[in-house]
Design a protein around this motif. Sequence first.
Motif, mmCIF file in Angstrom:
data_model
loop_
_atom_site.group_PDB
_atom_site.id
_atom_site.type_symbol
_atom_site.label_atom_id
_atom_site.label_comp_id
_atom_site.label_asym_id
_atom_site.label_seq_id
_atom_site.Cartn_x
_atom_site.Cartn_y
_atom_site.Cartn_z
ATOM 1 N N TYR A 214 0.833 -1.206 0.000
ATOM 2 C CA TYR A 214 0.000 0.000 0.000
ATOM 3 C C TYR A 214 0.864 1.250 0.000
ATOM 4 O O TYR A 214 0.686 2.173 0.796
ATOM 5 N N GLN A 216 2.621 4.605 -2.150
ATOM 6 C CA GLN A 216 2.032 5.679 -2.958
ATOM 7 C C GLN A 216 1.534 5.160 -4.303
ATOM 8 O O GLN A 216 0.427 5.446 -4.743
ATOM 9 N N LEU A 217 2.378 4.340 -4.938
ATOM 10 C CA LEU A 217 2.003 3.845 -6.258
ATOM 11 C C LEU A 217 0.838 2.874 -6.172
ATOM 12 O O LEU A 217 -0.030 2.853 -7.047
ATOM 13 N N LYS A 219 -1.530 3.072 -4.121
ATOM 14 C CA LYS A 219 -2.736 3.890 -3.972
ATOM 15 C C LYS A 219 -3.209 4.368 -5.340
ATOM 16 O O LYS A 219 -4.405 4.350 -5.642
ATOM 17 N N ILE A 220 -2.255 4.812 -6.159
ATOM 18 C CA ILE A 220 -2.665 5.294 -7.480
ATOM 19 C C ILE A 220 -3.248 4.161 -8.298
ATOM 20 O O ILE A 220 -4.259 4.321 -8.993
ATOM 21 N N LEU A 222 -4.811 1.591 -7.120
ATOM 22 C CA LEU A 222 -6.160 1.347 -6.602
ATOM 23 C C LEU A 222 -7.130 2.397 -7.117
ATOM 24 O O LEU A 222 -8.248 2.089 -7.525
ATOM 25 N N GLY A 223 -6.650 3.661 -7.124
ATOM 26 C CA GLY A 223 -7.516 4.740 -7.602
ATOM 27 C C GLY A 223 -7.817 4.633 -9.075
ATOM 28 O O GLY A 223 -8.797 5.185 -9.554
ATOM 29 N N LEU A 224 -6.964 3.937 -9.832
ATOM 30 C CA LEU A 224 -7.295 3.724 -11.241
ATOM 31 C C LEU A 224 -8.203 2.515 -11.412
ATOM 32 O O LEU A 224 -9.059 2.488 -12.295
ATOM 33 N N ILE A 226 -10.437 1.071 -9.183
ATOM 34 C CA ILE A 226 -11.819 1.118 -8.674
ATOM 35 C C ILE A 226 -12.770 1.764 -9.668
ATOM 36 O O ILE A 226 -13.769 1.164 -10.043
ATOM 37 N N PRO A 227 -12.498 2.990 -10.134
ATOM 38 C CA PRO A 227 -13.511 3.605 -11.013
ATOM 39 C C PRO A 227 -13.710 2.881 -12.320
ATOM 40 O O PRO A 227 -14.849 2.784 -12.780
ATOM 41 N N VAL A 285 -12.447 3.415 1.462
ATOM 42 C CA VAL A 285 -12.825 2.708 0.242
ATOM 43 C C VAL A 285 -14.230 2.146 0.375
ATOM 44 O O VAL A 285 -15.030 2.181 -0.566
#
Lengths: 521, 120, 88, 79, 169, 115, 158, 113, 90
Positions: A214, A216-217, A219-220, A222-224, A226-227, A285
């Motif tokens: 988990y 920084q990368l 997180k990014i 995950l952020g890509l 999920i949506p 989340v």
Amino acid sequence: MSLSNHIPILIIAIPLLAAFLVPLINRINKKAAGILTALALSVSLILTIALAVKILTVGPQVYVFGAASPSLTLPSGLKFPIRIMLQIDAMSIFMGLITAVVSFLGAIYSLSFTKQYDGVDKYYSLLLLLTVGMFGMEFTGDIFNFFVFLEIASIASVALISFRGIDFGEPAEAGFKYMIVSSISALMVLFAIGIFYGQYDLLNFAALASVIKYSQLDKIALGLLIPVLAMKAGAVPMHMWTPDAYSEAPAPITMILVAASQASLYALFRVVFSLYNISLNALTVGWIIIVFGLLSMFIGVTMAIVQKDIKRLMAYHAVSQTGYMFLGVGVGLAVLANPEALKNYGITAMEGGIFHIMNHAMYKGLLFLTAGALFFRTGTRDLNKMGGLAHYMKYTTIFFIIGAAAIAGLPPFNGFASKLLIYESVYRFNPLLSIMAMVVSILTLASFVKVFHSAFLGPKLPQFKEVKETPRSMLFAMAVLSCIIIFFGLFPDLIVKNLVHPAVMSLIEQLQYTGTVLGGM
Amino acid sequence: MGTLLIILYIFLGIGVFFNCLGSIGLLRFPDVYTRLHAATKATTFGSIFTSLAVIVYGFSRWNISGDSKFRVLALHTIVALVCLIITNPTGAHAIARAAHRSGVMPKQAVIDELKEAKLK
Amino acid sequence: MKKIIFGIAFIIFFSFLIVSAINMRTFGEPTISEMDDYFIENAQSETGANNVVTSIVFDYRGFDTLGEATVLFTAVVGVVALFRGVKK
Amino acid sequence: MSSIVEIIHISTLVIMIIASFLAVVFKKLLPSIVALSVASLLLSLEFYLLHAPDVAIAEAAIGAGLTMAIFIFAIRGTR
Amino acid sequence: MIDFIVTFLLSMLTYLILTASQGEVWGLWSLFEIITGIFLSLVVAFIANKVLFQKRTYRMFNPFRWVIFLIYLIGPFFWAMAKANIDVAYRVITGKINPGIVKISTGLKTDLGITLLADSITLTPGTLSVDIDEKNNDLYIHWINVTTLKPTTYHICANFPQWIRRIAE
Amino acid sequence: MIGNLPYVAVVIFIGLGIYTLMFKRNLIKIAIGICLIENGVNLFLITLGYRKGAIAPIYTQAPSGQIMVLPTPQALTLTSIVIGIATTALILSVAMMIYKHYGTLDTDQVRRLRG
Amino acid sequence: MKEMSRIVKTVTNFVYGFIIIFGFYIIAHGHLTPGGGFQGGAVVGSAFALLLVSYGSLNSKKFLKEDIFSLFEGFGLILFIVLGFSGLGITFFYNFLANSGGWFGDTAVIGVNPGDMNTGGVIPLMNIAVGLEVLSAFGVIVLTMARGAEFTKKKEKS
Amino acid sequence: MLGLLETGSGFWSAIIWVLLVLVIGSMVIYIRNKGEDSYKKNTEQDKPFISGNPEENKESSHLSANHIYWGFTEALKGYYNPLIKIHTGNINDYSGWIIVITVIILIMVGVSG
Amino acid sequence: MNEFFKIFIIPGGLLLLFMFLSLIRLILGPTVPDRVVALDTINTLVVAGMILVGAAYEEVIYIDVAIVYALLSYIGTLYVAKYLEGGPKE
């Protein structure tokens, strides 16, 4: 080495082989295409059921491609797997069952439904490929392999959605839109795969899950992820492709598309639960997913009320029902880090959400099939032009009533059982959410009353004098779905105990998932 | 070895010089046809010389060391060179013809017999 | 109005991507390469192919390749199905 | 010595980015496709420089020949 | 049948050039390689023979013509090309141009001849073949330095047509 | 000297593609945007596998005794390139079909399905 | 589509066969040199595109048959998946020919070597299967889209 | 017992529900049958009473789908108008929304840590 | 990295510089044929550069890429030319 070890690959490979054979067979005999498709999918269905029995009794199963033995995940004492593998646990097989049932019924329904089209062999070939894509997405244990099957499913969907594109403009438009959004999502998934690969030099879900930090990368990534996966599942406000695509596809395809978007939903859950699990900030989340669910439920149903195209209306309902799944599973995710609450109501909420996936596939499929039957006989999807069809299509009317009652959550149909689970558990998490869900349920009932009234009730209309009951194969598919709905409605505990609960537990327990591949942990 | 180096320098120098001329000509000339003159002739000629350098290098290294891979290098470069020589002028001809048919006329032209002929 | 929102979103998205690019491991110096070292060392003896990439594509990750060929097949069937009635 | 290689990398990337920028900003379709072709060509060169000849061949064959062909068919069909 | 065999031989030759490295056959190819090559070349011959020999002209089978072709390539053609580049260099640096499109009738009839001539013209000084009249094989040449308005063939391409007539007709 | 420039180039590629998707109003331009994102992601994967001073992962007639670049991303990229061309072909065919029925490629007019 | 000028056509006649043999070389040497089924298939598919563009869609019908392409596409994929199935005695996609001594079964020399065609197990066979599929797939795509372009463009007013 | 679904705070059994419905339904039918017995078939009592107006023709009485829930949508105009306006059907907006949501989620995931 | 590496890599870098010049023509080119000429020039330069780089790295197998590019860039050029022949529109 008995053949029973090879069931996982046979489920995927037999429809694939049939898909390649269908265009060749069509040169010899024009009618063989549909029969071959139905045959291949029935074999696949039987194998899936056999695999389900095996998995639910024995435990998760792995199939490694090209290794010296199907269960040899780690060659020669390595710490990480190097080959692609299928990894099937209770959740995968749960989705696999839905896919198998839905695609088999879709093929049966298509036998009569495709009489209006030419180039039927391509239709069946694409249908088989779509099924293969869904199976692959659900069974695979490798993240890049998942991307490949996502592409197969979306390309096959696009080709099927725009299948009528030579005669009308709208199907081509819907296909174009779906293609663009699914390309974006696939490319974002690929970018996330690149991020994972760059950090850990691994591509296996389980191996990644055991080392993920988990950072920084991550997180990014995950952020890509999920949506785009939520978008493929049709969450508001990225749902706009859903009504277009669902309403313009041929009816059996729409039914399978519902299952396909749920395969993306499954992938989202897999990423959130099995890949990240406790390492992520579960509350944030979880709330993101809950908000997706709320928006989807509410906007979907309110947009559905004002529609006048019957399939478009149902498509908006599909968005709305997806919201329930997001809500249930989101609540489960939000309390994931809190064992007390998880035990008290989290697991129940997830059971509701997951059970709703299956129910949704069944009754939404039934409703789309009835809509397809109406379109098949009357040639229109506009509710304003329909009326009095109950006089001519008695069985279809009965099936429609069953489906509508199930989607509206009327007891004793299956929709009620899963919605009840969601209401009661979500109420203990946050009462407001539960109340919203109930309101949405009422609005759903209202809009289906509208459809029922305008399509089926009323006097006989002169333009529909020639309308007859639907052909037998279409009726058969609808009847099977209705039987499943009633059975699920009457005995929900059987399903929840034997299928849904293991699925939920396999999602929550990450160690079990990684342990299947990496050995005793 | 010394001779080889000198040959390489000469060939590469000629090649790079003509490639440079081709690019500059592409910038300086006023219209499509004259640009094509510069681009096709000069870059083909330059590329022939750079490739010749590689071919000479490959054969001489093969002579010295006897390693078969240098022979393969030279042979493959010859194939690439042949492809380049065949396709480049034809491509230029296709572009010129297409340009004329799409209505791009030569600037400062003294005479244009093609326009009068009106081939279709 | 909508364009402004989209523009701002685009800029933020872009900056997130830039952040991820900067946080990526250094160019040309992979920190962990266990899986790939395994491939480089053992591919030749296990599959007998000199080209490690081909041995990965067709042996270690053969199922991906099957999927990829299937994607191409799907696209072709889709294109043909779309233009199916067109006679020349 | 290796700085030369790095300069080559950088300039390849820069040309590639300029070409793809052109592909986006050109108003007419044909010039954008030509620019896209240049970008794909340079991408192939970059793969080549990154020691991925397998991928470079694939990108060259697909980017130079086939992508161009199907794009041209598309704009012919939508003229 | 003869075009099948010729296509087969040509593709076999190409394949052998491409695969020459090490092996038991003359130290260049392995046996398996040759077998594969024969097989693949048969396939290629099957696909491509109709394309290569559309007109069914077998004039180029005479090896003498190939010898002349090679002499032509190395001798006058290469020299003209070098001159052409000096010329281009001159024009690039000074910027002196005086262009125009002129027509020449070459008197060549075969496809191969006209193609060779057009490509030679494109690569030689100051000229670029723009278009071709399909009926009587007249070439339209973009000439970068127009000296006369009614040029003869010699002005444009020296004595290439004679060479090419000897090669291809 | 070069730093993480290749990754930045990748990001610029993806950004240009996304920009095209969001703001360009021609369907074929949108297809070009998808192509650009594909290029970017492919470059990203290959860049991840690069190792300085290494040679290609092919043993045939290679200069001996050197390390090799990582082979897995190349295999992945190969897959993704072919998938990309398949996607592009399908997108363009559908766009052509849209033009047949709508007579335009403007996204503002290709929206019979709305509401 | 109309045909192009005679010069282009004549060059095409030569280059066509050359591209195809080169593509086959790439396919057959996939396990030794860069290349393989996809790359070689794409190269050969480009050769078909070349023939199509220089001869026009009417004249190239003599040489390119869409039926045969779609037949070979299915055939290539079936060959590929059957190769996968044939490893099923052990696992799907098991490389049962590698290091077995028979066809394509020679043991490769470890380390840098000039390359022996007779190695790689099922990999060369898979290369051929995939190459067959890809080249015919691209042939079908190009031919179909050329047909579609004539179909969807606006009718000229002449 | 068969069909008993534990929901965490209670249970649900469709079988019991069906039995209950059967019992209550039979009771209702029983009560209904014991009702007003002055009703006679085929008399004036049979006809609907629409404020004294004559009954409309059956053919034209079918309410088309556009008009159902007219009052509902009219009352919620403030909610519906922007909602329908968002559904433009424009492909640029589709991709735009994806980016917007991606950005929001990236920010939320990034900020929350 | 032997002594020939530098000899071959520097001309390769220079060819890349010339590509910049051609790129300017691609940006400026008033008509489409101008841009196609720039594309053609870049193609030739890239092929030459690929051969040089392959020789510099002593990787024989890299030359195959150059051959593929030399052959196939021709196809792209022909396609654009064919489209332009269609008429003065666009």
